[in-house]
Motif scaffolding. Structure first.
Motif, PDB file in Angstrom:
ATOM      1  N   VAL A 100       5.196  -7.391 -12.439  1.00  0.00           N
ATOM      2  CA  VAL A 100       3.989  -7.213 -13.243  1.00  0.00           C
ATOM      3  C   VAL A 100       3.087  -8.421 -13.043  1.00  0.00           C
ATOM      4  O   VAL A 100       3.540  -9.566 -13.102  1.00  0.00           O
ATOM      5  CB  VAL A 100       4.346  -7.044 -14.731  1.00  0.00           C
ATOM      6  N   ASN A 101       1.803  -8.151 -12.785  1.00  0.00           N
ATOM      7  CA  ASN A 101       0.825  -9.219 -12.615  1.00  0.00           C
ATOM      8  C   ASN A 101       0.462  -9.769 -13.997  1.00  0.00           C
ATOM      9  O   ASN A 101      -0.281  -9.152 -14.760  1.00  0.00           O
ATOM     10  CB  ASN A 101      -0.424  -8.680 -11.918  1.00  0.00           C
ATOM     11  N   ALA A 102       1.015 -10.943 -14.312  1.00  0.00           N
ATOM     12  CA  ALA A 102       0.833 -11.510 -15.649  1.00  0.00           C
ATOM     13  C   ALA A 102      -0.625 -11.849 -15.950  1.00  0.00           C
ATOM     14  O   ALA A 102      -1.063 -11.803 -17.108  1.00  0.00           O
ATOM     15  CB  ALA A 102       1.698 -12.763 -15.798  1.00  0.00           C
ATOM     16  N   LYS A 103      -1.408 -12.178 -14.910  1.00  0.00           N
ATOM     17  CA  LYS A 103      -2.805 -12.551 -15.121  1.00  0.00           C
ATOM     18  C   LYS A 103      -3.673 -11.347 -15.486  1.00  0.00           C
ATOM     19  O   LYS A 103      -4.638 -11.475 -16.234  1.00  0.00           O
ATOM     20  CB  LYS A 103      -3.354 -13.231 -13.875  1.00  0.00           C
ATOM     21  N   LYS A 104      -3.343 -10.188 -14.923  1.00  0.00           N
ATOM     22  CA  LYS A 104      -4.159  -8.999 -15.159  1.00  0.00           C
ATOM     23  C   LYS A 104      -3.592  -8.074 -16.235  1.00  0.00           C
ATOM     24  O   LYS A 104      -4.307  -7.219 -16.753  1.00  0.00           O
ATOM     25  CB  LYS A 104      -4.331  -8.219 -13.855  1.00  0.00           C
ATOM     26  N   SER A 105      -2.309  -8.211 -16.555  1.00  0.00           N
ATOM     27  CA  SER A 105      -1.705  -7.401 -17.614  1.00  0.00           C
ATOM     28  C   SER A 105      -1.973  -8.062 -18.955  1.00  0.00           C
ATOM     29  O   SER A 105      -1.936  -9.289 -19.073  1.00  0.00           O
ATOM     30  CB  SER A 105      -0.205  -7.261 -17.379  1.00  0.00           C
ATOM     31  N   THR A 106      -2.230  -7.256 -19.960  1.00  0.00           N
ATOM     32  CA  THR A 106      -2.629  -7.835 -21.251  1.00  0.00           C
ATOM     33  C   THR A 106      -2.323  -6.890 -22.399  1.00  0.00           C
ATOM     34  O   THR A 106      -2.063  -5.698 -22.198  1.00  0.00           O
ATOM     35  CB  THR A 106      -4.133  -8.171 -21.244  1.00  0.00           C
ATOM     36  N   VAL A 107      -2.367  -7.438 -23.594  1.00  0.00           N
ATOM     37  CA  VAL A 107      -2.264  -6.680 -24.838  1.00  0.00           C
ATOM     38  C   VAL A 107      -3.599  -6.809 -25.555  1.00  0.00           C
ATOM     39  O   VAL A 107      -4.137  -7.909 -25.676  1.00  0.00           O
ATOM     40  CB  VAL A 107      -1.125  -7.226 -25.724  1.00  0.00           C
ATOM     41  N   GLY A 108      -4.153  -5.694 -26.000  1.00  0.00           N
ATOM     42  CA  GLY A 108      -5.452  -5.756 -26.663  1.00  0.00           C
ATOM     43  C   GLY A 108      -5.814  -4.453 -27.331  1.00  0.00           C
ATOM     44  O   GLY A 108      -5.003  -3.525 -27.439  1.00  0.00           O
ATOM     45  N   ARG A 109      -7.055  -4.392 -27.775  1.00  0.00           N
ATOM     46  CA  ARG A 109      -7.583  -3.195 -28.431  1.00  0.00           C
ATOM     47  C   ARG A 109      -8.203  -2.265 -27.385  1.00  0.00           C
ATOM     48  O   ARG A 109      -8.746  -2.736 -26.369  1.00  0.00           O
ATOM     49  CB  ARG A 109      -8.647  -3.598 -29.448  1.00  0.00           C
ATOM     50  N   PRO A 110      -8.182  -0.967 -27.622  1.00  0.00           N
ATOM     51  CA  PRO A 110      -8.745  -0.024 -26.640  1.00  0.00           C
ATOM     52  C   PRO A 110     -10.207  -0.264 -26.347  1.00  0.00           C
ATOM     53  O   PRO A 110     -10.666  -0.039 -25.220  1.00  0.00           O
ATOM     54  CB  PRO A 110      -8.530   1.346 -27.305  1.00  0.00           C
ATOM     55  N   TRP A 111     -10.962  -0.712 -27.364  1.00  0.00           N
ATOM     56  CA  TRP A 111     -12.397  -0.940 -27.152  1.00  0.00           C
ATOM     57  C   TRP A 111     -12.678  -2.273 -26.458  1.00  0.00           C
ATOM     58  O   TRP A 111     -13.815  -2.529 -26.071  1.00  0.00           O
ATOM     59  CB  TRP A 111     -13.141  -0.874 -28.488  1.00  0.00           C
ATOM     60  N   GLU A 112     -11.652  -3.103 -26.298  1.00  0.00           N
ATOM     61  CA  GLU A 112     -11.807  -4.360 -25.577  1.00  0.00           C
ATOM     62  C   GLU A 112     -11.376  -4.242 -24.122  1.00  0.00           C
ATOM     63  O   GLU A 112     -11.735  -5.085 -23.292  1.00  0.00           O
ATOM     64  CB  GLU A 112     -10.976  -5.460 -26.256  1.00  0.00           C
ATOM     65  N   LEU A 113     -10.576  -3.227 -23.819  1.00  0.00           N
ATOM     66  CA  LEU A 113     -10.028  -3.044 -22.478  1.00  0.00           C
ATOM     67  C   LEU A 113     -10.617  -1.796 -21.844  1.00  0.00           C
ATOM     68  O   LEU A 113     -11.364  -1.042 -22.469  1.00  0.00           O
ATOM     69  CB  LEU A 113      -8.503  -2.934 -22.555  1.00  0.00           C
TER      70      LEU A 113
END
Length: 501
Positions: A299-312
């Motif tokens: 998994v690409n740690a720099k591009k993978s993230t946790v967030g809100r749907p309206w932010e991603l």
């Protein structure tokens, strides 16, 4: 394909175009029940290779490869040169395939621009290998596709990005308002051949087909005239690559389903939806470990993230933060569109405005078709205004001298005093392109007559054919209101909302 080419392929019971009046249909969705059963029967047989090289299957593969065109591989053969080559060599190639002696050619590697910056590698097989790969794909697809997850949308008939983003909106509306966005680091470059082949062998019993697929996976890569061996990777560009990627990632889909998670996957792009930030972070950790241990994917740690749907973003779509979320074009998608259009505008100074509009139209039409599910109209209005201002700027620059500008403004309906004042204001081209005198001289109706595609008008035209996007928010509103108030008198984005600026 001529009759000579068709007859050179082995005689098979399948009908071919022009032989019995019946239209040849591929296996899978839309095929006859007899064809579908015959394709499905291959899973338990050890004669899948015979089904691959059968006359009808090869003709369909040939037509698809020729229709897709594409660049030649390492041998330099174009798709237009395939017909005479098949006339002369098909019987030999067929025998090699049936006798497990066929050896694929090396793959030509090229680099193409990545929409998010940088480049990505693309493998170009020879035209002949593309036909054989397509023929294998046509027989493997009905064996594997019915067992894929319902949450897998990439490279599957009857499914696509539109269905995927609709599903994501449903999850957000149900209260799953935290997203785990997984990006696999160079997925196509890191596929482990042994793991992939073990998953194909679960359903394919013909060892000739298994060995041929492995040969394709291990075919050398030619870079700068030098061929290098491969021990991993399934290069993008082969007809088999989309199906092989789904086969490889199906284990992840099944794992997420077993855990009861909501998710949408399109190829190697996967978003998972949960109800809390803590659950999202825990899922990110656990799925990263699963991919590393079970599938040997990083998994690409720099591009993978946790967030809100309206932010991603997912497949270039995003959502609003409303309780009943609306789909919209993501900021990154808007930025990419503007970047591609700027290249056209830069070349526009020495060309007629009609030529510039002619070059813009395919891009704008494709963009509006892709984002037809978007429910936020201000993005389209803003883009339309920006595009028309860019065109007005080209016109203003082409007029060059104040006298020419004043004369042409008067021709476009401005009075002499205002035309002279506007032509000699000393302002820059971009300011004048957005000023009232250019807006009045070149209204939206002028560009409509010139054939410029209006993104907002295109979206409205698409929606007038299908009211689904309008009715879903309306029904959700009614469910929430529970009859306590009268429903809205207007549905979202009525035709009267279209800007005429």
């Amino acid at each position: 394909m001529t009759k000579e080419t068709q007859s050179s392929m082995a005689e098979m019971p399948d009908p071919i175009p022009g032989s019995s009046g019946r239209k040849l249909r591929d296996s899978g969705v839309g095929a006859s029940s007899v064809t579908a059963r015959r394709a499905s029967d291959c899973r338990d047989s050890e004669k899948l290779m015979e089904a691959v090289v059968e006359r009808g299957n090869m003709i369909v593969a040939y037509k698809r490869v020729v229709g897709n065109k594409g660049k030649p591989g390492v041998d330099g053969m174009t798709v237009e040169e395939l017909e005479p080559y098949l006339n002369e060599h098909w019987e030999r190639i067929k025998s090699e395939l049936l006798e497990d002696r066929y050896q694929p050619n090396a793959i030509l590697e090229v680099e193409i621009p990545n929409p998010d910056g940088g480049t990505r590698k693309l493998g170009i097989p020879t035209a002949m290998d593309r036909i054989i790969g397509q023929a294998i794909h046509q027989k493997l697809k009905p064996i594997f596709d019915p067992y894929f997850s319902e949450s897998s949308f990439g490279y599957r008939q009857g499914r696509g990005a539109q269905q995927a983003v609709t599903q994501t909106r449903k999850y957000v509306a149900e209260g799953y308002r935290w997203v785990v966005d997984i990006d696999l680091e160079k997925f196509f470059d890191r596929v482990n051949h042994d793991l992939l082949m073990s998953r194909i062998a679960r359903k394919v019993k013909d060892k000739r087909v298994l060995r041929l697929i492995r040969k394709y996976l291990q075919a050398g890569i030619m870079i700068g005239g030098v061929t290098s061996p491969r021990h991993e990777r399934t290069p993008q560009g082969s007809p088999l690559s989309p199906l092989l990627s789904n086969i490889m990632l199906d284990d992840m889909d099944k794992e997420l389903e077993k855990r009861g998670h909501r998710f949408c996957r399109y190829a190697d792009d996967c978003n998972m939806y949960v109800k809390s930030e803590r659950a999202a972070k825990d899922l990110m950790i656990s799925i990263t470990k699963f991919l590393d241990r079970k599938l040997r994917l990083k998994v690409n740690a720099k591009k993978s993230t946790v967030g809100r749907p309206w932010e991603l973003k997912f497949l270039s779509y995003s959502t609003t933060f409303d309780r009943a979320p609306r789909l919209k074009a993501a900021k990154q998608a808007v930025k990419r569109l503007k970047t591609s259009l700027r290249e056209i505008f830069r070349k526009g100074a020495g060309r007629s405005i009609s030529k510039v509009i002619e070059e813009l139209s395919p891009k704008l039409r494709g963009w509006s078709n892709y984002f037809k599910l978007a429910e936020v109209k201000n993005i389209f209005e803003s883009l339309d205004d920006w595009i028309r201002r860019k065109l007005r700027r080209i016109i203003w620059k082409q007029w060059k001298r104040p006298y020419t500008r004043a004369k042409n403004l008067m021709k476009r309906g401005l009075d002499e005093k205002r035309a002279l004042k506007s032509a000699t204001n000393g302002r820059g081209t971009w300011w004048n392109a957005g000023a009232s005198h250019m807006h009045e001289a070149f209204k939206k109706s002028y560009f409509d007559k010139m054939g410029l595609v209006s993104l907002l008008d295109s979206i409205m035209a698409i929606r007038n054919k299908s009211r689904t996007v309008y009715t879903e928010p309306y029904v959700r509103w009614c469910e929430r209101s529970e009859g306590s108030r009268p429903p809205p008198t207007r549905l979202p984005m009525q035709e009267s909302d279209v800007s005429q600026a």
